[in-house]
Design an enzyme around this catalytic site. Structure first.
Site, PDB file in Angstrom:
ATOM      1  N   SER A 178       0.850  -1.187   0.000  1.00 33.47           N
ATOM      2  CA  SER A 178       0.000   0.000   0.000  1.00 33.47           C
ATOM      3  C   SER A 178       0.883   1.233   0.000  1.00 33.47           C
ATOM      4  O   SER A 178       1.962   1.245   0.612  1.00 33.47           O
ATOM      5  CB  SER A 178      -0.904  -0.001   1.241  1.00 33.47           C
ATOM      6  OG  SER A 178      -1.479   1.272   1.454  1.00 33.47           O
ATOM      7  N   ARG A 223     -21.995  -6.884 -45.989  1.00 30.30           N
ATOM      8  CA  ARG A 223     -20.990  -6.260 -45.112  1.00 30.30           C
ATOM      9  C   ARG A 223     -21.679  -5.117 -44.402  1.00 30.30           C
ATOM     10  O   ARG A 223     -22.222  -4.224 -45.053  1.00 30.30           O
ATOM     11  CB  ARG A 223     -19.766  -5.752 -45.875  1.00 30.30           C
ATOM     12  CG  ARG A 223     -18.699  -5.151 -44.936  1.00 30.30           C
ATOM     13  CD  ARG A 223     -17.355  -4.900 -45.601  1.00 30.30           C
ATOM     14  NE  ARG A 223     -16.844  -6.135 -46.158  1.00 30.30           N
ATOM     15  CZ  ARG A 223     -16.867  -6.443 -47.455  1.00 30.30           C
ATOM     16  NH1 ARG A 223     -17.323  -5.562 -48.325  1.00 30.30           N
ATOM     17  NH2 ARG A 223     -16.426  -7.590 -47.890  1.00 30.30           N
TER      18      ARG A 223
END
Length: 452
Positions: free
Chosen positions: A287, A326
């Site tokens: 930490s 497409r």
């Protein structure tokens, strides 16, 4: 003092290093999904196409050799390709122009001949996926082997079973680890099945292979088969420009793998809480403010991936509804979430392997927690055992009253039971020992470990 940037200035362009992605930065998935890796895959798709046509007599062998030699990634500027891709909506268009030029005037015309951009983009995406999933499978294998060792080693280690956050009945850590392993094996099977079936894409302008027929191809299956072999992918039955099963299958197996590993991570995070202390990661993270902490970082990163994966998969499933031959937008929407999913799962698998290999179990803490409820964790067993002796109604009434007293008087249930005249003949040591009420946990663990 230099003022901070206004935010309107154009920042320098850099490679995607994963600064905000500790879950996958530095893992094999990072390299396998980088822009450079995609460039390599796009070039591999293009060169395989020329070689396949040469093998069928549709292009000179010299052209195949020249195009393959020209496709050196070091010759191509990824940043330039990205910027020029905006004009046509995909990077294949500028890449084909550069590769054609690099192949030379004689052989350049055989670059990309008969194909469309989506053929190359989709084939490259499948190559990137295949190359990413190999290390993922390796890491899933490492994870399941480590979990198998934990399950076998703690086959009979009792611990509290928890439902809806509360103690339920005793279980064993071996059975819990065997359950994690079962999910990992499920993920492995799904990933392997999808990896082995990833197809090449070849359909031409609108999925009919018309240009290839015009160039002399006489058999569609021979053409797509030759291309698939050259590129190292499965041969598709049909062009899948708008038949997006391969992408959906990838989405499904990747999201499942993230969730399977996320279950392991979620349990480790819960059981490694300071108040619980039943598990700890082998090497916790530090930490910035609290020197005493050893955070479960690997579990945290895996859990983060599990939370993001379903939404990314949802985007890919949403792209199944692709119009025409497409689509405008549906296909384009796949590229980034697919890469993100590959990265997330690749990173999660790498972290999970180390997590499982270094995970430490604390049987003492598990036993301590079994006793937190002063013996009430075996109330189900007592109900079943005392009903034939006292009658069902009287057994329930007695246990309800003794449970209340155990809480209020802070006394063990065993002690309160011993004060009941009708239970003088009962083996209370056996009935109130949580370690003797784990059901078929050992046998279930054994059966789970038979799976390979």
């Amino acid at each position: 003092m230099t003022p901070p940037p206004s935010g309107r200035e154009t920042p320098p362009q850099e490679d995607d290093t994963g600064l905000l992605a500790p879950g996958w930065a530095g893992t094999p998935a990072a390299a396998a999904t980088s822009d450079s890796a995609y460039l390599r895959a796009l070039l591999d798709a293009e060169t395989a196409l020329t070689r396949a046509q040469a093998g069928l007599g549709l292009a000179p062998a010299a052209a195949a050799a020249a195009v393959t030699e020209a496709a050196d990634p070091a010759r191509f500027d990824v940043r330039s390709l990205a910027e020029r891709a905006r004009a046509g909506g995909n990077p294949v268009i500028p890449l084909v122009a550069d590769l054609t030029k690099a192949a030379g005037e004689e052989h350049g015309p055989y670059v990309h001949r008969g194909a469309t951009s989506q053929d190359i983009m989709d084939t490259a995406a499948m190559l990137v996926a295949a190359r990413t999933l190999g290390p993922v499978l390796d890491d899933l294998g490492r994870t399941e082997r480590a979990l198998a060792r934990l399950a076998a080693g703690h086959r009979d280690t009792p611990m509290p079973g928890r439902t809806l956050t509360q103690h339920a009945v005793p279980t064993t850590f071996g059975l819990k680890a065997a359950g994690w392993r079962s999910l990992v094996l499920d993920a492995r099977d799904r990933v392997r099945r999808v990896r082995d079936s990833l197809p090449a894409q070849l359909g031409g302008a609108a999925g009919t292979l018309a240009a290839f027929r015009a160039y002399g191809a006489v058999d569609a299956a021979a053409l797509t088969g030759a291309y698939a072999r050259e590129v190292g992918l499965a041969a598709p039955a049909l062009p899948w420009h708008t038949l997006r099963t391969p992408v959906a299958d990838l989405a499904g197996c990747l999201a499942f793998a993230a969730g399977a590993l996320g279950k392991l991570a979620a349990d480790v995070l819960t059981l490694s809480r300071t108040e619980t202390g039943e598990l700890t990661e082998g090497r916790g993270g530090g930490s910035s403010a609290m020197p005493h902490k050893a955070n479960p970082v690997r579990s945290t990163l895996v859990a983060a991936a599990a939370r993001r994966a379903p939404q990314l998969a949802a985007t890919l499933y949403g792209s199944l509804a692709a119009e025409d031959e497409r689509p405008a937008g549906a296909w384009h929407a796949e590229w980034e979430p697919l890469r993100d999913l590959l990265r997330l799962v690749g990173g999660a698998a790498a972290h999970a392997a180390v997590l499982a290999e270094e995970l430490r179990a604390h049987p003492g803490a598990m036993r301590r927690n079994l006793d937190i409820t002063r013996g009430l964790i075996v109330s189900e067993r007592l109900s079943a055992a005392l009903a034939p002796v006292l009658g069902r109604a009287r057994a329930k009434e007695l246990l309800t009253e003794l449970a209340r007293r155990a809480h209020e008087e802070d006394r063990p249930l065993r002690e309160l039971l011993a004060g009941q005249p009708e239970l003088r003949e009962a083996d209370l040591d056996d009935l109130t020992d949580p370690a003797r009420y784990t059901g078929f946990a050992g046998a279930l663990t054994d059966r789970a470990l038979e799976r390979r």
